[in-house]
Design a protein around this motif. Structure first.
Motif: not given
Length: 218
Positions: A10-21
Protein backbone atom coordinates in the motif's frame (compact mmCIF):
# COMPACT_ATOMS: atom_id res chain seq x y z
CA UNK A 1 16.46 -11.58 15.00
CA UNK A 2 16.76 -10.31 11.43
CA UNK A 3 13.68 -8.66 9.99
CA UNK A 4 11.96 -10.76 7.34
CA UNK A 5 12.03 -9.29 3.81
CA UNK A 6 9.06 -7.03 3.10
CA UNK A 7 7.40 -5.84 -0.11
CA UNK A 8 5.37 -2.69 -0.74
CA UNK A 9 1.62 -3.35 -0.85
CA UNK A 10 0.00 0.00 0.00
CA UNK A 11 1.27 3.45 -0.89
CA UNK A 12 0.88 6.38 1.47
CA UNK A 13 -2.03 7.53 -0.72
CA UNK A 14 -3.75 4.15 -0.24
CA UNK A 15 -3.43 4.37 3.51
CA UNK A 16 -4.62 7.96 3.71
CA UNK A 17 -7.72 7.04 1.69
CA UNK A 18 -8.38 3.92 3.77
CA UNK A 19 -8.13 5.69 7.12
CA UNK A 20 -9.95 8.76 5.83
CA UNK A 21 -12.88 6.59 4.79
CA UNK A 22 -12.73 4.65 8.07
CA UNK A 23 -12.74 7.82 10.19
CA UNK A 24 -15.49 9.53 8.21
CA UNK A 25 -17.78 6.49 8.18
CA UNK A 26 -17.29 6.05 11.93
CA UNK A 27 -18.26 9.70 12.46
CA UNK A 28 -21.27 9.33 10.17
CA UNK A 29 -22.55 6.17 11.85
CA UNK A 30 -21.98 7.48 15.37
CA UNK A 31 -23.53 10.89 14.71
CA UNK A 32 -26.36 9.45 12.61
CA UNK A 33 -27.41 7.10 15.39
CA UNK A 34 -27.16 10.02 17.81
CA UNK A 35 -29.73 12.00 15.82
CA UNK A 36 -32.43 9.32 16.21
CA UNK A 37 -31.92 10.01 19.29
CA UNK A 38 -30.55 6.74 20.68
CA UNK A 39 -27.87 7.86 23.11
CA UNK A 40 -30.23 9.62 25.50
CA UNK A 41 -32.75 6.78 25.35
CA UNK A 42 -30.16 4.11 26.13
CA UNK A 43 -28.23 6.17 28.70
CA UNK A 44 -25.08 6.55 26.60
CA UNK A 45 -25.27 10.30 27.24
CA UNK A 46 -25.16 9.57 30.98
CA UNK A 47 -21.67 8.11 30.72
CA UNK A 48 -18.82 10.40 31.88
CA UNK A 49 -17.90 12.86 29.14
CA UNK A 50 -20.66 11.71 26.77
CA UNK A 51 -23.42 14.24 27.54
CA UNK A 52 -22.71 15.97 24.21
CA UNK A 53 -23.80 12.85 22.30
CA UNK A 54 -27.45 13.61 23.08
CA UNK A 55 -27.23 17.15 21.65
CA UNK A 56 -28.79 17.23 18.18
CA UNK A 57 -26.80 20.26 17.04
CA UNK A 58 -23.49 18.64 18.01
CA UNK A 59 -24.25 15.34 16.30
CA UNK A 60 -25.48 17.19 13.21
CA UNK A 61 -22.20 19.12 12.95
CA UNK A 62 -20.26 15.88 13.40
CA UNK A 63 -22.37 14.33 10.64
CA UNK A 64 -21.53 17.16 8.27
CA UNK A 65 -17.84 16.94 9.15
CA UNK A 66 -17.84 13.20 8.49
CA UNK A 67 -19.69 13.72 5.21
CA UNK A 68 -17.22 16.39 4.08
CA UNK A 69 -14.26 14.10 4.82
CA UNK A 70 -15.89 11.16 3.05
CA UNK A 71 -16.76 13.16 -0.08
CA UNK A 72 -13.29 14.69 -0.22
CA UNK A 73 -11.50 11.37 0.20
CA UNK A 74 -13.79 9.60 -2.28
CA UNK A 75 -13.29 12.33 -4.90
CA UNK A 76 -9.51 12.20 -4.42
CA UNK A 77 -9.51 8.39 -4.66
CA UNK A 78 -11.54 8.33 -7.88
CA UNK A 79 -9.58 11.10 -9.62
CA UNK A 80 -6.18 9.79 -8.51
CA UNK A 81 -6.86 6.24 -9.69
CA UNK A 82 -8.32 7.38 -12.99
CA UNK A 83 -5.31 9.61 -13.62
CA UNK A 84 -2.79 6.91 -12.71
CA UNK A 85 -4.73 4.00 -14.23
CA UNK A 86 -4.69 2.05 -10.96
CA UNK A 87 -7.84 0.02 -11.54
CA UNK A 88 -6.76 -3.32 -10.11
CA UNK A 89 -9.48 -3.34 -7.45
CA UNK A 90 -12.33 -3.20 -9.96
CA UNK A 91 -14.29 -6.48 -10.14
CA UNK A 92 -13.64 -8.86 -13.02
CA UNK A 93 -15.66 -11.58 -14.70
CA UNK A 94 -15.48 -14.78 -12.67
CA UNK A 95 -14.68 -13.08 -9.35
CA UNK A 96 -17.73 -14.53 -7.61
CA UNK A 97 -16.82 -18.10 -8.57
CA UNK A 98 -13.17 -17.55 -7.67
CA UNK A 99 -14.15 -16.03 -4.33
CA UNK A 100 -16.06 -19.18 -3.43
CA UNK A 101 -13.01 -21.25 -4.37
CA UNK A 102 -10.69 -19.10 -2.25
CA UNK A 103 -12.95 -19.15 0.80
CA UNK A 104 -13.40 -22.93 0.47
CA UNK A 105 -9.63 -23.32 0.22
CA UNK A 106 -9.06 -21.24 3.36
CA UNK A 107 -11.59 -23.31 5.31
CA UNK A 108 -10.32 -26.69 4.10
CA UNK A 109 -6.60 -26.00 3.86
CA UNK A 110 -6.48 -26.74 0.13
CA UNK A 111 -4.39 -24.61 -2.27
CA UNK A 112 -6.01 -21.39 -3.42
CA UNK A 113 -6.26 -20.46 -7.12
CA UNK A 114 -3.30 -18.22 -8.09
CA UNK A 115 -4.01 -14.52 -7.57
CA UNK A 116 -2.47 -11.19 -8.44
CA UNK A 117 -2.14 -8.32 -5.98
CA UNK A 118 -5.83 -8.49 -5.04
CA UNK A 119 -7.89 -11.58 -4.35
CA UNK A 120 -11.24 -11.98 -6.08
CA UNK A 121 -13.18 -11.45 -2.84
CA UNK A 122 -11.18 -8.30 -2.15
CA UNK A 123 -12.35 -6.86 -5.47
CA UNK A 124 -15.95 -7.80 -4.70
CA UNK A 125 -15.70 -6.32 -1.20
CA UNK A 126 -14.28 -3.12 -2.69
CA UNK A 127 -17.20 -2.88 -5.14
CA UNK A 128 -19.69 -3.44 -2.31
CA UNK A 129 -18.16 -0.80 -0.04
CA UNK A 130 -17.66 1.67 -2.90
CA UNK A 131 -21.22 1.23 -4.19
CA UNK A 132 -22.72 1.57 -0.73
CA UNK A 133 -20.58 4.63 0.00
CA UNK A 134 -21.74 6.25 -3.25
CA UNK A 135 -25.35 5.54 -2.28
CA UNK A 136 -24.83 7.20 1.10
CA UNK A 137 -23.17 10.24 -0.47
CA UNK A 138 -25.90 10.78 -3.07
CA UNK A 139 -28.81 10.30 -0.68
CA UNK A 140 -27.01 12.40 1.95
CA UNK A 141 -26.64 15.26 -0.53
CA UNK A 142 -30.38 15.14 -1.20
CA UNK A 143 -30.97 15.38 2.55
CA UNK A 144 -28.78 18.48 2.69
CA UNK A 145 -30.44 20.09 -0.33
CA UNK A 146 -33.93 19.66 1.12
CA UNK A 147 -32.88 21.73 4.15
CA UNK A 148 -31.71 24.69 2.08
CA UNK A 149 -33.89 27.81 2.28
CA UNK A 150 -36.52 27.98 -0.44
CA UNK A 151 -36.02 24.36 -1.57
CA UNK A 152 -39.06 22.09 -1.69
CA UNK A 153 -38.64 18.52 -2.92
CA UNK A 154 -41.45 16.03 -3.70
CA UNK A 155 -42.60 13.94 -0.75
CA UNK A 156 -42.17 10.69 -2.69
CA UNK A 157 -38.55 11.57 -3.49
CA UNK A 158 -37.82 12.38 0.15
CA UNK A 159 -39.52 9.18 1.32
CA UNK A 160 -37.49 6.96 -1.00
CA UNK A 161 -34.32 8.93 -0.37
CA UNK A 162 -34.64 8.42 3.38
CA UNK A 163 -35.32 4.71 2.90
CA UNK A 164 -32.29 4.31 0.63
CA UNK A 165 -30.09 6.26 3.04
CA UNK A 166 -31.15 4.00 5.90
CA UNK A 167 -30.62 0.89 3.77
CA UNK A 168 -27.18 2.18 2.79
CA UNK A 169 -26.33 2.72 6.45
CA UNK A 170 -27.31 -0.85 7.29
CA UNK A 171 -25.34 -2.22 4.35
CA UNK A 172 -22.19 -0.27 5.21
CA UNK A 173 -22.33 -1.55 8.78
CA UNK A 174 -22.67 -5.12 7.49
CA UNK A 175 -19.85 -4.52 5.04
CA UNK A 176 -17.53 -3.24 7.77
CA UNK A 177 -18.43 -6.19 10.00
CA UNK A 178 -17.67 -8.64 7.18
CA UNK A 179 -14.42 -6.80 6.38
CA UNK A 180 -13.24 -7.11 9.98
CA UNK A 181 -14.49 -10.70 10.32
CA UNK A 182 -12.37 -11.71 7.31
CA UNK A 183 -9.28 -11.22 9.46
CA UNK A 184 -10.44 -13.98 11.79
CA UNK A 185 -9.28 -16.35 9.03
CA UNK A 186 -5.58 -17.06 9.46
CA UNK A 187 -4.53 -16.57 5.80
CA UNK A 188 -5.84 -12.97 5.89
CA UNK A 189 -4.10 -11.88 9.07
CA UNK A 190 -0.76 -10.80 7.52
CA UNK A 191 -2.68 -8.09 5.66
CA UNK A 192 -3.64 -6.30 8.89
CA UNK A 193 -0.15 -4.91 9.35
CA UNK A 194 0.09 -3.72 5.76
CA UNK A 195 -2.66 -1.10 6.07
CA UNK A 196 -0.63 0.52 8.88
CA UNK A 197 2.90 0.13 7.50
CA UNK A 198 2.26 -0.25 3.77
CA UNK A 199 4.34 -3.44 3.60
CA UNK A 200 3.65 -7.14 3.78
CA UNK A 201 5.89 -10.18 4.27
CA UNK A 202 7.61 -11.08 0.97
CA UNK A 203 7.13 -14.81 1.52
CA UNK A 204 3.42 -14.28 2.14
CA UNK A 205 3.12 -12.31 -1.09
CA UNK A 206 5.00 -14.97 -3.06
CA UNK A 207 2.88 -17.77 -1.64
CA UNK A 208 -0.58 -16.19 -1.81
CA UNK A 209 -0.19 -13.72 -4.67
CA UNK A 210 2.07 -15.57 -7.15
CA UNK A 211 0.80 -13.51 -10.12
CA UNK A 212 1.84 -10.25 -8.43
CA UNK A 213 5.29 -8.74 -8.89
CA UNK A 214 5.51 -6.37 -5.92
CA UNK A 215 8.20 -3.72 -5.45
CA UNK A 216 10.54 -4.29 -2.48
CA UNK A 217 9.97 -2.16 0.59
CA UNK A 218 12.30 0.81 0.92
Amino acid sequence: MARRPQVRRHTLSDRVVHWGVALSIFLLIFSGIGQMPMYKRYKVADLPGMAWSADYGTTLRLHYIGAAILIGVAAYHILFNLRTGRLGLLPRRGDLKESVQIIAAMLTGRPEPPSGKFLAEQRLAYAFIAGTTLLLILTGLVKVIKNLPGVTLPYVLLKWNTALHNIGTGLIILGIAAHLAAFLLRPNRPLVKSIFTGTVDAEYARHRHPLWNPPPAE
